[in-house]
Enzyme design. Structure first.
Site, PDB file in Angstrom:
ATOM      1  CE  LYS A 138      35.876  60.045  19.315  1.00  0.00           C
ATOM      2  NZ  LYS A 138      36.254  61.089  20.231  1.00  0.00           N
TER       3      LYS A 138
ATOM      4  CD  GLU B  30      44.181  59.381  20.389  1.00  0.00           C
ATOM      5  OE1 GLU B  30      43.198  58.718  20.057  1.00  0.00           O
ATOM      6  OE2 GLU B  30      44.318  59.853  21.540  1.00  0.00           O
TER       7      GLU B  30
ATOM      8  CG  HIS C 177      57.369  31.094  23.931  1.00  0.00           C
ATOM      9  ND1 HIS C 177      58.342  30.187  23.589  1.00  0.00           N
ATOM     10  CD2 HIS C 177      57.678  31.525  25.184  1.00  0.00           C
ATOM     11  CE1 HIS C 177      59.191  30.054  24.598  1.00  0.00           C
ATOM     12  NE2 HIS C 177      58.799  30.855  25.585  1.00  0.00           N
TER      13      HIS C 177
HETATM   14  O1  LIG Z   1      38.019  61.223  27.413  1.00  0.00           O
HETATM   15  P1  LIG Z   1      37.128  61.200  26.251  1.00  0.00           P
HETATM   16  O2  LIG Z   1      36.742  62.556  25.762  1.00  0.00           O
HETATM   17  O3  LIG Z   1      35.918  60.339  26.497  1.00  0.00           O
HETATM   18  O4  LIG Z   1      37.924  60.533  25.040  1.00  0.00           O
HETATM   19  C1  LIG Z   1      38.365  59.207  25.099  1.00  0.00           C
HETATM   20  C2  LIG Z   1      39.409  58.974  24.024  1.00  0.00           C
HETATM   21  O5  LIG Z   1      38.839  59.221  22.743  1.00  0.00           O
HETATM   22  C3  LIG Z   1      39.750  59.964  21.928  1.00  0.00           C
HETATM   23  O6  LIG Z   1      39.287  61.282  21.868  1.00  0.00           O
HETATM   24  C4  LIG Z   1      39.858  59.383  20.544  1.00  0.00           C
HETATM   25  O7  LIG Z   1      38.604  59.220  19.986  1.00  0.00           O
HETATM   26  C5  LIG Z   1      41.065  59.887  22.674  1.00  0.00           C
HETATM   27  O8  LIG Z   1      41.948  60.915  22.386  1.00  0.00           O
HETATM   28  C6  LIG Z   1      40.601  59.893  24.104  1.00  0.00           C
HETATM   29  O9  LIG Z   1      41.586  59.443  25.008  1.00  0.00           O
END
Ligand SMILES: O=P(O)(O)OC[C@H]1O[C@](O)(CO)[C@@H](O)[C@@H]1O
Length: 423
Positions: free
Chosen positions: A412, A277, A298
Site C-alpha cells: 500500500k 491473509e 477441465h
Molecule cells: O475494509 P478495509 O479497511 O477497506 O480493508 C479492505 C481489505 O484490505 C486489507 O486490509 C488488506 O490490504 C484486508 O485485510 C481488508 O479486508
C-alpha cells in the site's frame, strides 16, 4: 448444516495407512483444547457478535431504506469488505427477487466502472461504501467516481444515494459520509474484515437483497456451539488438525477448496482471503487454491491428480440427484452420451464430484467432503463459521496471529509512492 466424510473409510484408518495417526491425534487434542478454551473464555468477536444479534435492527433499518428507495445497490469495498457479501449473495439468484439487485465491483477496474455507469440508472442506484479502516484507496477512489457520476444526474437528495459501513473512529470515509449527511452503520472495531461476513459488513447487502440475516446467523451459531462443546467431532477442528498434520509430515503446502455448485464460486474466493491473509506469516502458510466443479475438472484436475502430492483437498458438494433438466434418452444416445440418457444435469454433476474424489483417493490422497443439502442461508452461514473457526484453530497450531496482516501494508505504501511520482 453440513456433514463431513473422508470417503468410504474412516479418517483414522486412512491416517493409519500413512503412519500419521499418532501425529494427528496429538494435533487434534491440542486443537480441541484450544477450541474449548476459546468457547469458555471468550469466543472470537466474529462468533460472539453473531450470536448476540445486537446489530440486527441497524442492519434491517439500512437494508429497508435501500430497498424502499432504489432498485440497484452498488457495494463498494475490497477484500474482506466485499468477498463475504459476494459469497452470501450468490444464493439470491436462485430465489424470486424480493430485494434490490446488488453489484459488487470489488477490484478497482476502469472498464468495469465505465460499464456500470453506462448501464445503471443513476436515479435508481444506491451506493454502499464499506471499509473497516475507512482509508482504503480503491474504495475511496470508487466512491469519488460514483459521486461525480451521480451528482449531476440525480433528481433526489444526494445524501440518500449513499450509505457507509466503517469503524466508529475518525477516517477519510467516515468524514465523507458525515459531510454528506448519509446513513452510517458501524463496522465492529474488534472484527477484522476477512472475519466480518456475519456482521453488518456482509449482512446489510444480504438483507437488501432479500435474504435472511437470521438464517445465516442461525447456521453459524449452531457451528460455534458444536465447536465449543464437542470440538473433536467438528469439521473446523478436525480440518485444522489434519491440515497441520499433513503440512508438518507430508509436505502439504496448498489447500484446495473445490465446490460443486456455481453459487459457491464466490465462497471459494472468500475462503482464499481468509486462509491466505490469516495464515501466511513468518515464512509459514499453505496456499489456498480455488476451484469449481465440474468446470475445473477441465482446467486444473490434471495437476491435482498427476502433479505433486502437496495439497489437502476439501470438496463441498450439494447432492443434486434428479435436479435440473433431464436429458432426452434418444438425443443423448444419438450424440454419444449414452451414459447420460434419461439422467438429469444434477445426476451428472453429483456423480462427477464423486468420481473426481475417488480418482484422487485412488492416488493415496486424503480428501475431505463437506455435504450441504441445499443452497440456503443456514448452510452457508454454517460453512462461514466453520471455516473461520478452522482458520483460527489452524493459526493456533501454526503459532501465528490469525488476525493481523502486516505485510500487505508494504505494497500500500509503495502504491502511494508510485502515484505521487506520476508525471
Ligand atoms: O475494509 P478495509 O479497511 O477497506 O480493508 C479492505 C481489505 O484490505 C486489507 O486490509 C488488506 O490490504 C484486508 O485485510 C481488508 O479486508
Amino acid at each position: 448444516m453440513f456433514t463431513m466424510d473422508f470417503g468410504s473409510r474412516p479418517l483414522d484408518d486412512l491416517l493409519d495407512d500413512v503412519g500419521l495417526k499418532h501425529a494427528f491425534d496429538k494435533n487434534l487434542e491440542k486443537a480441541s483444547a484450544y477450541a474449548r478454551a476459546l468457547a469458555m473464555d471468550a469466543l472470537p468477536p466474529f462468533a460472539r457478535r453473531t450470536g448476540e444479534d445486537q446489530d440486527h435492527a441497524a442492519i434491517e433499518a439500512l437494508a429497508h431504506e435501500i430497498q424502499r428507495g432504489f432498485k440497484e445497490l452498488v457495494v463498494l469495498g475490497t477484500g474482506g469488505s466485499s468477498l463475504g457479501a459476494q459469497a452470501a449473495l450468490a444464493i439470491a439468484r436462485y430465489r424470486p427477487s424480493t430485494g434490490v439487485t446488488v453489484h459488487t465491483p470489488d477490484s478497482l477496474c476502469p472498464f468495469e466502472m465505465d460499464r456500470l455507469f453506462a448501464t445503471l440508472d443513476p436515479n435508481e442506484t444506491h451506493v454502499l461504501s464499506i471499509s473497516k479502516s475507512g482509508t482504503t484507496a480503491e474504495t475511496l477512489a470508487q466512491l469519488l467516481a460514483f459521486r461525480a457520476w451521480l451528482e449531476p444526474q440525480t433528481k433526489r437528495p444526494l445524501k440518500d444515494h449513499f450509505s457507509f459501513i466503517t469503524e466508529p473512529k475518525p477516517s477519510a470515509l467516515r468524514a465523507y459520509g458525515e459531510a454528506l449527511g448519509s446513513h452510517i452503520v458501524e463496522h465492529p472495531l474488534d472484527v477484522g474484515g476477512r472475519f466480518s461476513v456475519l456482521t453488518t459488513v456482509g449482512m446489510v447487502p444480504v438483507a437488501a437483497a432479500g435474504l435472511s440475516v437470521k438464517g445465516f446467523r442461525h447456521g453459524a451459531h449452531e457451528i460455534y456451539k458444536a465447536v465449543g462443546s464437542v470440538p473433536e467431532t467438528t469439521a473446523a477442528v478436525i480440518g485444522a488438525a489434519l491440515t497441520h498434520t499433513l503440512a508438518e509430515h507430508r509436505g502439504v503446502t496448498q489447500v484446495l477448496l473445490m465446490a460443486y455448485a456455481d453459487a459457491l464460486r464466490a465462497f471459494t474466493r472468500w475462503h482464499g482471503q481468509l486462509w491466505a491473509e490469516s495464515l501466511g506469516k513468518d515464512g509459514k502458510g499453505t496456499t489456498p487454491i480455488r476451484a469449481v466443479g465440474p468446470v475445473d475438472q477441465h482446467s486444473q484436475l490434471q495437476l491435482f491428480l498427476d502433479g505433486p502430492d502437496d495439497k489437502f483437498s476439501t470438496f463441498i458438494v450439494v447432492p443434486s440427484y434428479g435436479k435440473g433438466p433431464r436429458l432426452d434418452p434418444k438425443a443423448a444416445k444419438d450424440n454419444g452420451l449414452d451414459y447420460m440418457a434419461g439422467r438429469t444435469i444434477g445426476d451428472t454433476v453429483t456423480c462427477q464430484a464423486r468420481a473426481t474424489q475417488d480418482a484422487l483417493r485412488a492416488r493415496g490422497r486424503i480428501i475431505r467432503q463437506l455435504t450441504i443439502n441445499a443452497l440456503d442461508e443456514e448452510n452457508i452461514g454454517a460453512l462461514f463459521m466453520s471455516f473461520m473457526l478452522e482458520t483460527v484453530v489452524m493459526a493456533h497450531l501454526m503459532g501465528v496471529d490469525a488476525f493481523d496482516q502486516p505485510a500487505v501494508e508494504e505494497s500500500k505504501i509503495l502504491t502511494r509512492k508510485y502515484l505521487a511520482e506520476l508525471e
